[in-house]
Design a protein around this motif. Structure first.
Motif, PDB file in Angstrom:
ATOM      1  N   LYS A 161       0.842  -1.196   0.000  1.00 15.15           N
ATOM      2  CA  LYS A 161       0.000   0.000   0.000  1.00 15.15           C
ATOM      3  C   LYS A 161       0.881   1.251   0.000  1.00 15.15           C
ATOM      4  O   LYS A 161       0.485   2.289  -0.518  1.00 15.15           O
ATOM      5  N   VAL A 174      -7.877   6.045   9.380  1.00 14.68           N
ATOM      6  CA  VAL A 174      -7.782   4.711   8.779  1.00 14.68           C
ATOM      7  C   VAL A 174      -6.358   4.198   8.981  1.00 14.68           C
ATOM      8  O   VAL A 174      -5.393   4.896   8.656  1.00 14.68           O
ATOM      9  N   LYS A 226      -3.710   1.153   8.070  1.00 17.63           N
ATOM     10  CA  LYS A 226      -3.539   0.063   7.103  1.00 17.63           C
ATOM     11  C   LYS A 226      -2.179  -0.597   7.259  1.00 17.63           C
ATOM     12  O   LYS A 226      -1.157   0.083   7.266  1.00 17.63           O
ATOM     13  N   VAL A 229      -7.157  -3.469   7.228  1.00 15.39           N
ATOM     14  CA  VAL A 229      -7.590  -2.068   7.284  1.00 15.39           C
ATOM     15  C   VAL A 229      -8.514  -1.879   8.483  1.00 15.39           C
ATOM     16  O   VAL A 229      -9.483  -2.613   8.643  1.00 15.39           O
ATOM     17  N   ILE A 252     -10.741   1.069  10.592  1.00 17.12           N
ATOM     18  CA  ILE A 252     -11.224   2.460  10.668  1.00 17.12           C
ATOM     19  C   ILE A 252     -11.370   2.773  12.151  1.00 17.12           C
ATOM     20  O   ILE A 252     -12.289   2.284  12.807  1.00 17.12           O
ATOM     21  N   GLU A 292      -4.236   6.997   7.380  1.00 18.88           N
ATOM     22  CA  GLU A 292      -4.871   7.663   6.256  1.00 18.88           C
ATOM     23  C   GLU A 292      -6.083   8.465   6.688  1.00 18.88           C
ATOM     24  O   GLU A 292      -6.850   8.016   7.552  1.00 18.88           O
ATOM     25  N   GLU A 293      -6.248   9.595   6.066  1.00 18.48           N
ATOM     26  CA  GLU A 293      -7.465  10.409   6.230  1.00 18.48           C
ATOM     27  C   GLU A 293      -8.677   9.534   5.877  1.00 18.48           C
ATOM     28  O   GLU A 293      -8.651   8.813   4.890  1.00 18.48           O
ATOM     29  N   CYS A 294      -9.730   9.623   6.679  1.00 20.21           N
ATOM     30  CA  CYS A 294     -10.936   8.819   6.397  1.00 20.21           C
ATOM     31  C   CYS A 294     -11.832   9.579   5.416  1.00 20.21           C
ATOM     32  O   CYS A 294     -12.247  10.703   5.684  1.00 20.21           O
ATOM     33  N   LEU A 295     -12.102   8.974   4.280  1.00 18.70           N
ATOM     34  CA  LEU A 295     -12.954   9.605   3.271  1.00 18.70           C
ATOM     35  C   LEU A 295     -14.386   9.134   3.451  1.00 18.70           C
ATOM     36  O   LEU A 295     -14.632   7.980   3.791  1.00 18.70           O
ATOM     37  N   GLU A 316     -18.786   4.154  -2.374  1.00 22.50           N
ATOM     38  CA  GLU A 316     -17.681   3.375  -2.956  1.00 22.50           C
ATOM     39  C   GLU A 316     -18.098   2.752  -4.278  1.00 22.50           C
ATOM     40  O   GLU A 316     -19.254   2.395  -4.468  1.00 22.50           O
ATOM     41  N   LYS A 366     -18.871  -5.064   1.455  1.00 24.04           N
ATOM     42  CA  LYS A 366     -17.805  -5.739   2.202  1.00 24.04           C
ATOM     43  C   LYS A 366     -18.234  -6.208   3.588  1.00 24.04           C
ATOM     44  O   LYS A 366     -17.726  -7.189   4.104  1.00 24.04           O
ATOM     45  N   LEU A 369      -9.134   4.585  -3.226  1.00 28.08           N
ATOM     46  CA  LEU A 369      -8.965   3.957  -1.906  1.00 28.08           C
ATOM     47  C   LEU A 369      -7.861   2.916  -1.969  1.00 28.08           C
ATOM     48  O   LEU A 369      -7.104   2.728  -1.033  1.00 28.08           O
ATOM     49  N   GLU A 370      -7.840   2.172  -3.081  1.00 26.17           N
ATOM     50  CA  GLU A 370      -6.855   1.094  -3.211  1.00 26.17           C
ATOM     51  C   GLU A 370      -6.777   0.673  -4.668  1.00 26.17           C
ATOM     52  O   GLU A 370      -7.715   0.858  -5.432  1.00 26.17           O
TER      53      GLU A 370
END
Ligand code: AMP
Ligand code: GLY
Length: 435
Positions: free
Chosen positions: A103, A143, A145, A155, A157, A187-190, A194, A216, A284-285
């Motif tokens: 990542k 986030v 990871k 991952v 949150i 990571e900043e949470c968006l 999705e 998911k 996101l990925e």
């Protein structure tokens, strides 16, 4: 020609089914395969990470084309190894598979090529991570990871500082994901919606597939822990045409060009996990293969001979192919063993598969199944992916759940809301406001 598919999930049953329909193909092998692939191909009992065994098999049986389903063998370099033996294979090299395998590589790559993604900090030690969390620059939720393959579970949150600290402790001190905990990303949470956007790429040219969306979380209304995916659907309108153009221009093109410019051209299927956030579309990925379950509803809508597309990737002539898609909506409901993603029993007989397909425009893809005396029994967490299509989303959902109700195994769990949030989205076939 003889084709070898590597993997054992719903994605690989869908690939094997689609490849088996090609007029170019005489025989399909699947390693190791499942109960579904066993009935349409020859299963080969070799694990996906047994690279020497797979190479030997492909040489012995003069396989003309190998298609790799899951990420693990790609990250381990299966494509490089097959190529060094003169074997034809579709998938990214280990260098290109770093987009999923690390990542941190993916984040640094996105920075180098101005691909929009969430703000982040890379932490090389536990002390560094705890320091960043204490400073709180990225805000909460945050986030966390792990930097490697963790089967979709790496991952977290974190809602607050305490949860974030405990997540990095588990990854970096207790090493619950092994080496993937050597480094972590904060990571900043968006926030937003999705979507999964997949493209075929031959390293230079690429062809987008129809958009899809995964579910998911294990329970309805996105509650409970993350899983490998409890269902997915595909319809025009998951992304509008303008959004698709933006994704291609701002994300896919710079990614494919950037990988080529850095000497690791990306050949295979590139999967971009997107967040449609209020501030714009962000990555996101990346995944370096078809999504599972997304592959099931997406391949169900593909009208082309898939082998022609795969050959064009291999020959680097993808610019000569035009993809054709059924305009229907497709919905895939994953039927899982009760207890998944935690512990669950296996070996239970599965009934009703033929009755489910008799509903019409339904395909039952197997995942965690095997045949016992010719009958399917459960052998994994995600057992089946029931996939249906229809001209509008409401009818496709109705059809898939009619099929789901025909199937029985114990203990059984599935979500009852797959695709439902799309029922009021603009542009989705059957909705009141055409996009
Ligand atoms: P990943 O394996 O990086 O895709 O993460 C798995 C899931 O975690 C994603 O599908 C999202 O639901 C969620 N996720 C990952 N990164 C973020 C982020 N920056 N903001 C919000 N949710 C995220
Ligand atoms: N469905 C998500 C994945 O394949 O990674």
């Amino acid at each position: 020609m003889k084709v070898l598919v590597i993997g054992s999930g719903g994605r690989e049953h869908a690939l094997t089914w689609k490849i088996g329909r090609s007029s170019l193909v005489d025989k399909v092998f699947c390693a190791p395969g499942n109960g579904g692939t066993a009935s349409i191909a020859e299963n080969v009992s070799l694990a996906v990470d047994d690279l020497p065994g797979l190479i030997q098999f492909a040489l012995d049986r003069s396989i003309d084309l190998t298609v790799v389903g899951p990420e693990l063998p790609l990250v381990l370099g299966i494509v490089d190894r097959f190529q060094s033996h003169g074997l034809s294979v579709v998938g990214p090299t280990a260098a290109a598979a770093r987009l999923e395998g690390s990542k941190i590589f993916a984040k640094d790559f996105m920075k180098r090529h101005q691909v929009p993604t969430a703000a982040c900090e890379v932490c090389n030690s536990l002390e560094e991570a705890l320091g960043y969390i204490r400073r709180g620059d990225l805000g909460f939720p945050l986030v966390v990871k792990a930097d490697g393959l963790a089967a979709g579970k790496g991952v977290v949150i974190a809602e607050d500082r305490q949860q974030a600290e405990s997540a990095v402790e588990r990854m970096m001190r207790h090493r619950v994901f092994g080496e993937a905990g050597d480094r972590v990303l904060l990571e900043e949470c968006l926030r937003g919606r999705e979507a999964s956007f997949l493209v075929f790429s031959d390293g230079e040219h690429f062809l987008p597939m129809v958009p899809s969306q995964d579910h998911k979380r294990v329970f309805d209304q996105d509650r409970g822990p993350n899983t490998g995916g409890m269902g997915a659907w595909s319809a025009d309108g998951i992304l509008s045409s303008e959004e698709q153009r933006e994704v291609v221009q701002a994300i896919v093109r710079p990614t494919i060009r950037g990988m080529a410019a850095e000497g690791s051209p990306f050949r295979g299927v590139l999967y971009v996990g997107l967040m449609l956030a209020p501030g714009g579309i962000r990555v996101l990925e990346y995944n370096v293969r078809l999504g599972d379950p997304e592959a099931q509803p997406v391949l169900f809508r593909l009208e082309n001979d898939l082998v022609e597309v795969l050959q064009a990737i291999h020959r680097q002539t993808l610019d000569s192919v035009r993809l054709r898609w059924d305009s229907d909506c497709s919905v895939c409901v994953v039927m899982a063993s009760g207890g998944y993603p935690g512990k669950y029993p296996t070996g239970g007989p599965i009934q009703g598969v033929d009755e489910a397909e008799a509903v019409g425009q339904v395909k039952v893809f197997h995942a965690g199944t095997r045949l016992q005396d010719g009958q399917p029994v459960t052998a994994g967490g995600r057992v089946l992916g029931i996939t249906a299509r229809d001209t509008d989303l409401a009818s496709a959902i109705d059809r898939v759940y009619r099929a789901v109700r025909k199937v029985r195994f114990e203990p059984m769990h599935f979500r009852s809301d797959i695709g439902r949030q799309g029922l009021n989205w603009r542009g989705v076939p059957g909705n009141l406001q055409p996009g």
